[in-house]
Design an enzyme around this catalytic site. Structure first.
Site, PDB file in Angstrom:
ATOM      1  N   CYS A   1     -48.524  12.808  86.149  1.00 35.48           N
ATOM      2  CA  CYS A   1     -47.403  13.754  86.070  1.00 35.48           C
ATOM      3  C   CYS A   1     -46.641  13.907  87.391  1.00 35.48           C
ATOM      4  CB  CYS A   1     -47.892  15.120  85.589  1.00 35.48           C
ATOM      5  SG  CYS A   1     -48.530  15.073  83.904  1.00 35.48           S
TER       6      CYS A   1
ATOM      7  N   HIS B   1     -42.560  20.604  87.678  1.00 36.05           N
ATOM      8  CA  HIS B   1     -43.158  19.940  86.522  1.00 36.05           C
ATOM      9  C   HIS B   1     -43.316  20.949  85.387  1.00 36.05           C
ATOM     10  CE1 HIS B   1     -45.560  17.576  83.975  1.00 36.05           C
ATOM     11  NE2 HIS B   1     -46.740  18.018  84.360  1.00 36.05           N
TER      12      HIS B   1
ATOM     13  N   ASN C   1     -44.655  19.321  77.749  1.00 35.51           N
ATOM     14  CA  ASN C   1     -44.938  18.617  78.999  1.00 35.51           C
ATOM     15  C   ASN C   1     -44.657  17.128  78.766  1.00 35.51           C
ATOM     16  OD1 ASN C   1     -46.170  17.238  81.105  1.00 35.51           O
ATOM     17  ND2 ASN C   1     -48.003  18.519  81.129  1.00 35.51           N
TER      18      ASN C   1
END
Lengths: 78, 325
Positions: free
Chosen positions: B113, B252, B282
């Site tokens: 990520c 994020h 996400n």
């Protein structure tokens, strides 16, 4: 080991595959399981419902619940 | 002095919307729990015929169209992905070919990520080297293909999507001003896909779950909040910039509770943090680039603004960039 305890242990090991040497007793609480959280509770709820063919209330699977309490619940007649 | 500036951004989200109430593999009572624990209300999922390079290509084309930049002028393509088309070759090669970027080298990076902030720093370094003046960074993920559909600890969090930034060399007083990248490999098992690599090859996998994504949610949350806070503080200290001078935080999009904790820890108004995870979930390394593109389009941040991008993920890895738009 009690058959129901074994099933619960297998469920926890499926949910937490890194816990190969997980030791549980009747007095173990769910919060004692490393990485236990409310998302894991849903995974355990689904596993136990499949394994015992019984509706498992989400209120049962909170951190302070002991393995003994789960065994007692799943052992009750429907 | 030459700087690495943003010429354009772009993003692409697949059309198929999956709402929390569509996740019927989970008990109906969990619909509200997903929203409460993650902030995610829906996510996008790639169609069966789409793979990671398809999403990447769409984002790249949208980015180039905004700047009317010809693909043959791109000198390098970096694709950040932890859900590639194939084990090899790099997903970036498919994008390079289909984009018509015939003069560009192309390779993938995988920092899970955190790939967006690593990619921004890498593009900055390539341009500051003086050898390249047009680098296309794309982050593209199709996590719906690597998740266990029955794992409540992961499946509701994630969505598919792609974002892109076209960087070019400029003498303007803007662009990537500073980056901080961090890694703690002792946490490499906290977020992982255990099987399918050389450690556990496919022919030794006994259960399909071993080749699917897993993460330890509680540990990830604590890591993201503590290290996200620390790296943003480190970034502004090293750049000698006041936190108050930052107009927008593009973090994020993992979990709304992480973003709110960052806001509290840094004592920064939460409305300075752009949020779109409620719509997309996400999207792993794509999330920061998608959010940046949407934040610019929405006027959340604009030309001349100081922006912090920050991401955290598997590795464990984390980082942040300071950018003047």
């Amino acid at each position: 080991m009690n058959g129901a305890v074994m099933t619960i242990k297998e469920g926890l090991q499926e949910i937490f595959p890194d816990l190969e040497d997980l030791e549980i007793t009747f007095d173990t609480t769910l919060a004692d399981v490393p990485d236990w959280d409310s998302m894991a509770a849903v995974n355990l709820q689904m596993y136990l419902q499949d394994a015992f063919q019984k509706e498992i209330p989400e209120e049962l699977l909170v951190g302070e619940t002991t393995i003994n309490e789960i065994v007692t619940f799943v052992g009750r007649p429907n | 002095m030459e700087t690495c500036t943003i010429l354009a951004t772009g993003s692409y989200l697949p059309h198929h919307i999956v709402r929390n109430e569509d996740l019927t593999q989970f008990p109906p009572t969990t619909t509200k729990l997903i929203a409460l624990k993650t902030g995610v209300l829906s996510r996008r999922q790639a169609d069966a015929h789409q793979c990671t390079s398809d999403l990447a290509l769409e984002a790249a084309q949208r980015c180039l169209a905004k700047s009317d930049f010809p693909p043959e002028r791109i000198q390098g393509i970096i694709v950040s992905t932890s859900s590639p088309d194939r084990m090899q070759p790099a997903t970036a090669t498919a994008v390079q070919h289909r984009l018509g970027a015939v003069n560009a080298f192309a390779f993938d990076i995988n920092s899970v990520c955190s790939g967006s902030v690593y990619g921004i720093s890498l593009a900055d370094a390539l341009i500051l080297s003086g050898r390249y003046d047009a680098i296309l960074l794309i982050a593209s993920e199709v996590y719906s293909r690597i998740l266990n559909k029955k794992d409540f600890s992961t499946y509701p969090y994630f969505g598919d999507g792609a974002g892109a930034i076209l960087f070019h060399a400029s003498n303007a007083e803007k662009g990537v001003l500073h980056s901080c990248l961090r890694t703690d490999g002792s946490g490499r098992d906290v977020i992982c896909v255990p099987g399918g690599g050389t450690m556990l090859p496919f022919d030794q996998i006994e259960r399909p779950e071993a080749a699917q994504f897993r993460m330890k949610g509680k540990a990830v949350f604590e890591f993201a909040v503590s290290q996200g806070t620390a790296v943003i503080r480190q970034l502004v200290e090293e750049a000698d910039v006041d936190l108050e001078a930052i107009q927008g935080f593009i973090c994020h999009q993992a979990n709304i509770n992480i973003i709110q904790a960052l806001s509290t820890n840094l004592d920064i108004a939460v409305d300075k943090f752009f949020v779109n995870l409620d719509k997309y979930g996400n999207t792993a390394s794509a999330s920061v680039l998608i959010a940046l593109d949407e934040a610019i389009a929405a006027g959340h941040v604009g030309p001349g603004d100081l922006v912090v991008t920050c991401a955290f993920g598997g590795g464990l890895s984390w980082g942040a960039n300071l950018i003047r738009l």
